[in-house]
Structures are given as C-alpha cells and as structure tokens.
Design an enzyme around this catalytic site. Sequence first.
Site, PDB file in Angstrom:
ATOM      1  CG  ASP A   1     -47.508 -74.185  -6.314  1.00 53.91           C
ATOM      2  OD1 ASP A   1     -46.700 -74.205  -5.154  1.00 53.91           O
ATOM      3  OD2 ASP A   1     -47.435 -73.422  -7.193  1.00 53.91           O
TER       4      ASP A   1
ATOM      5  CG  HIS B   1     -44.752 -70.728  -7.622  1.00 53.29           C
ATOM      6  ND1 HIS B   1     -44.954 -71.833  -6.939  1.00 53.29           N
ATOM      7  CD2 HIS B   1     -43.397 -70.395  -7.549  1.00 53.29           C
ATOM      8  CE1 HIS B   1     -43.888 -72.552  -6.677  1.00 53.29           C
ATOM      9  NE2 HIS B   1     -42.959 -71.520  -7.277  1.00 53.29           N
TER      10      HIS B   1
HETATM   11  P1  NAX Z   1     -30.305 -73.005 -11.307  1.00 51.94           P
HETATM   12  O1  NAX Z   1     -29.539 -71.686 -10.527  1.00 51.94           O
HETATM   13  O2  NAX Z   1     -29.656 -74.264 -11.214  1.00 51.94           O
HETATM   14  O3  NAX Z   1     -30.187 -72.524 -12.877  1.00 51.94           O
HETATM   15  C1  NAX Z   1     -30.587 -71.225 -13.489  1.00 51.94           C
HETATM   16  C2  NAX Z   1     -29.998 -71.213 -14.560  1.00 51.94           C
HETATM   17  O4  NAX Z   1     -30.412 -69.808 -15.149  1.00 51.94           O
HETATM   18  C3  NAX Z   1     -28.512 -71.171 -14.500  1.00 51.94           C
HETATM   19  O5  NAX Z   1     -27.691 -71.896 -15.288  1.00 51.94           O
HETATM   20  C4  NAX Z   1     -28.051 -69.481 -15.042  1.00 51.94           C
HETATM   21  O6  NAX Z   1     -26.880 -69.408 -15.593  1.00 51.94           O
HETATM   22  C5  NAX Z   1     -29.338 -69.406 -15.948  1.00 51.94           C
HETATM   23  N1  NAX Z   1     -29.484 -67.928 -16.002  1.00 51.94           N
HETATM   24  C6  NAX Z   1     -29.497 -66.805 -15.379  1.00 51.94           C
HETATM   25  N2  NAX Z   1     -29.897 -65.651 -15.832  1.00 51.94           N
HETATM   26  C7  NAX Z   1     -30.111 -66.056 -17.283  1.00 51.94           C
HETATM   27  C8  NAX Z   1     -30.457 -65.319 -18.207  1.00 51.94           C
HETATM   28  N3  NAX Z   1     -30.633 -63.974 -18.440  1.00 51.94           N
HETATM   29  N4  NAX Z   1     -30.738 -65.945 -19.554  1.00 51.94           N
HETATM   30  C9  NAX Z   1     -30.568 -67.195 -19.474  1.00 51.94           C
HETATM   31  N5  NAX Z   1     -30.206 -68.081 -18.347  1.00 51.94           N
HETATM   32  C10 NAX Z   1     -29.963 -67.388 -17.423  1.00 51.94           C
HETATM   33  O7  NAX Z   1     -31.778 -72.752 -10.893  1.00 51.94           O
HETATM   34  P2  NAX Z   1     -33.022 -73.952 -11.045  1.00 51.94           P
HETATM   35  O8  NAX Z   1     -32.928 -74.576  -9.729  1.00 51.94           O
HETATM   36  O9  NAX Z   1     -32.824 -74.446 -12.191  1.00 51.94           O
HETATM   37  O10 NAX Z   1     -34.193 -72.956 -10.995  1.00 51.94           O
HETATM   38  C11 NAX Z   1     -34.613 -71.959 -11.985  1.00 51.94           C
HETATM   39  C12 NAX Z   1     -35.684 -71.227 -11.317  1.00 51.94           C
HETATM   40  O11 NAX Z   1     -37.068 -71.993 -11.205  1.00 51.94           O
HETATM   41  C13 NAX Z   1     -35.543 -70.371 -10.064  1.00 51.94           C
HETATM   42  O12 NAX Z   1     -35.781 -68.871 -10.205  1.00 51.94           O
HETATM   43  C14 NAX Z   1     -36.510 -71.091  -9.283  1.00 51.94           C
HETATM   44  O13 NAX Z   1     -36.815 -70.159  -8.106  1.00 51.94           O
HETATM   45  C15 NAX Z   1     -37.609 -71.451 -10.108  1.00 51.94           C
HETATM   46  N6  NAX Z   1     -38.585 -72.166  -9.509  1.00 51.94           N
HETATM   47  C16 NAX Z   1     -39.691 -72.300  -9.681  1.00 51.94           C
HETATM   48  C17 NAX Z   1     -40.719 -73.070  -9.354  1.00 51.94           C
HETATM   49  C18 NAX Z   1     -41.945 -72.986  -9.877  1.00 51.94           C
HETATM   50  O14 NAX Z   1     -42.843 -73.871  -9.247  1.00 51.94           O
HETATM   51  N7  NAX Z   1     -42.639 -71.933 -10.498  1.00 51.94           N
HETATM   52  C19 NAX Z   1     -40.294 -74.543  -8.435  1.00 51.94           C
HETATM   53  C20 NAX Z   1     -39.067 -74.737  -8.614  1.00 51.94           C
HETATM   54  C21 NAX Z   1     -38.109 -73.456  -8.581  1.00 51.94           C
HETATM   55  O15 NAX Z   1     -37.832 -73.095  -7.303  1.00 51.94           O
END
Ligand code: NAX
Length: 327
Positions: free
Chosen positions: A159, A187
């Site tokens: 952000d 956030h």
């Molecule tokens: P993806 O769905 O592409 O990847 C997430 C990965 O986490 C998957 O491979 C899944 O298998 C794995 N996973 C799920 N549970 C798990 C666990 N218990 N232990 C280990 N791995 C696990 O998501 P992606 O686009 O990479 O985003 C990840 C996270 O970042 C989401 O929650 C998203 O909302 C968040 N974001 C946060 C942002 C921020 O500014 N704070 C911005 C970008 C993003 O939206």
Amino acid sequence: MKAPVRVAVTGAAGQIGYALLFRIAAGDMLGPDQPVILHLLEITPALPALNGVVMELNDCAFPTLHGVVATDDVNVAFKDVDFALLVGARPRGPGMERKDLLEANGAIFAPQGKAINDHAKRDVRVLVVGNPANTNALIAQQNAPDLDPRRFTAMVRLDHNRAISQLAEKTGALNTDIAKVTIWGNHSSTQYPDIHQTTVKGKPALSLVDQTWYENDFIPVVQQRGAAIIKARGASSAASAASAAIDHMRNWALGTAAGDWVSMGIPSDGSYGIEPGVIYGYPVTVSNGSYEIVQGLEINAFSRARMDATDRELREERAAVEHLFAK
Ligand code: NAX
C-alpha cells in the site's frame, strides 16, 4: 561472504512465492554478500509443484543460494530460521463470511506461530503477507509467548509503495522524489494512506495536489488497488506483493534511508492513541535492525477519523479470533 541465514517462506508454491523466492535467492532482500538457505513450506498436495520450483531455483545457480529445504512440516520449516515470510493463507471462497475467513486462517497461523515459538531463532523477524495480514500476524504472535511480540509484523508496504507511485505519477516526479508517506492501520480497504507529512522533491505534497484529488481519487485508488489488479489481471497482485515483502524485510534488516520512513504493520503501543492489542500500520524508521515508530507527527481531525476507523476494524477482527490465542 557472510555466514548463511535461514529464510522461511510459506505458501512457497503459490503465485507470490513464485515471484518472491528467486529475488530472495538472488540477494535482493539481504544483499549480494549475504547467502541464504531457503526453508519452503507448503501443504502436502502442493509438494510436487514446490519440487518444480526448487528445481528452477537450483537451475539459476545463484551465488547467494546455499541450500533449500522443502517441506510440509511446520516444525522443519521454522527450524533455526532468522526470517519468516508467512505468505500462504486461506483465500476467501464464494459465500464465505469474514468470520469464516478469520477462523480458517486461525487454523493456519496459530500452529505456525507455535512452531516459530518452538523452533525459530530467538531474534527471528516475521512478516505476515497472507490476508487478513494484520490479524493473521496477531494470531501468530499470540501463539508465540516465548518470543518478543515485536518480532511479528504485517505487510502494509505494498500500500505504501502504491501510494508513492500514485503521487509520483500525479506530480510528474520520480518515485525517489517522494518521502514520508504513511499507511496507517489495516491492510484492507479501511487503511488510511496519509500524505500530510509527505514531500515531493522537498515540497509538501499537499501544496502540489488539491484536497479533492487527495480525498476522492488518491485515497480510494490506493485502498482499492488490490481489487483493480484482480479485475485487470484475473489474479491478485503477485510480483508487486513480492517486491513489497522484499522491501519490508530489507529495511527491517538493513535500515531505512535518512530523512525518510516506511510503513510497517507492527504491534500498537499506544502511540497516536492506538491502544495496545492490534497489529497496526505505522510510520517507522529502522536502525541497527530495530524499528521505532516516528513520533510527534501532527494529526488533524481528517486523519484522526480515518485512523480510528481502521483501528475499529482491527479490534473487531481481534475479537473474532481471540479464542485462538495461547492461554
Ligand atoms: P496462492 O493461492 O497463489 O498461493 C498460496 C499458497 O499457499 C498455495 O500454494 C497454498 O497451497 C499455500 N498454502 C495454503 N495453506 C498453507 C499452509 N497452511 N501452509 C503452507 N502453505 C499453505 O496465493 P498468492 O497469490 O500467493 O497470495 C498469498 C496471500 O497473500 C493471500 O492470502 C493474499 O490475499 C495475500 N496478499 C497480501 C497482500 C498484502 O499486501 N498483504 C497483497 C497480495 C496478496 O493479495
């Protein structure tokens, strides 16, 4: 070359993981003289995909990559780590209420907090990226009673970077001309991007843009940028999120620039009237590896109302997950 440090990344086979790991391994986060050993955590069904990512990491032959541990076991993932980037989270599914989302993420971040408590280095630096990031960071922190609570932080840096970029574009300046932007609070869409102290080439930003643009364009664009990216790309921000995570950790480890600050989600301590108990976005400076909230900024009524609104949302989120805290 220094001795290698261990960096854990969860959700390592996800889209942010794919944009993040190669940059950490290349030295973008901790510098070209700091080798890293990556500890990559995934859920069991994603291990084959993670194996492919590990093959690619190896194929880069990075001078600063001294090893990779890929696992579905939290206790292995956080063993002796110096840095932990908690990216993997449960996305909101169709029809899922906010409460269900918080609950589902509690099931991830409570055990991860405990594993960090039990196995990580005592001075580990933890950054939570997975949403809802601030409250997930709080859950992890509250399950790590043996660690300093200040080791747990949440990412509002994306952000912050979005705010810099919007303002640079509007004023015809370079990103590097902009200083002292703050993202207060959560956030989420209640975050408050504040440019009251911001300067553009040393001039007050609010003397260069009008208040209507600030209120009706800038603030909502920064708040809603994540949704705009999803609409345009059909997938949520990944490379920019990874880049912001690198920035957050680099500044925390190596310090902030003189005359500027960055925004980090950190435990509230009463500063600026935000009572302890939440992970709140603040302006911080870092020196010798330790962050400090920038104190003494003037807060007008416009800012106060927005800072309190995002605080209220964080306290509601906290109330929904308090039962997940270690007793
Ligand atoms: P993806 O769905 O592409 O990847 C997430 C990965 O986490 C998957 O491979 C899944 O298998 C794995 N996973 C799920 N549970 C798990 C666990 N218990 N232990 C280990 N791995 C696990 O998501 P992606 O686009 O990479 O985003 C990840 C996270 O970042 C989401 O929650 C998203 O909302 C968040 N974001 C946060 C942002 C921020 O500014 N704070 C911005 C970008 C993003 O939206």
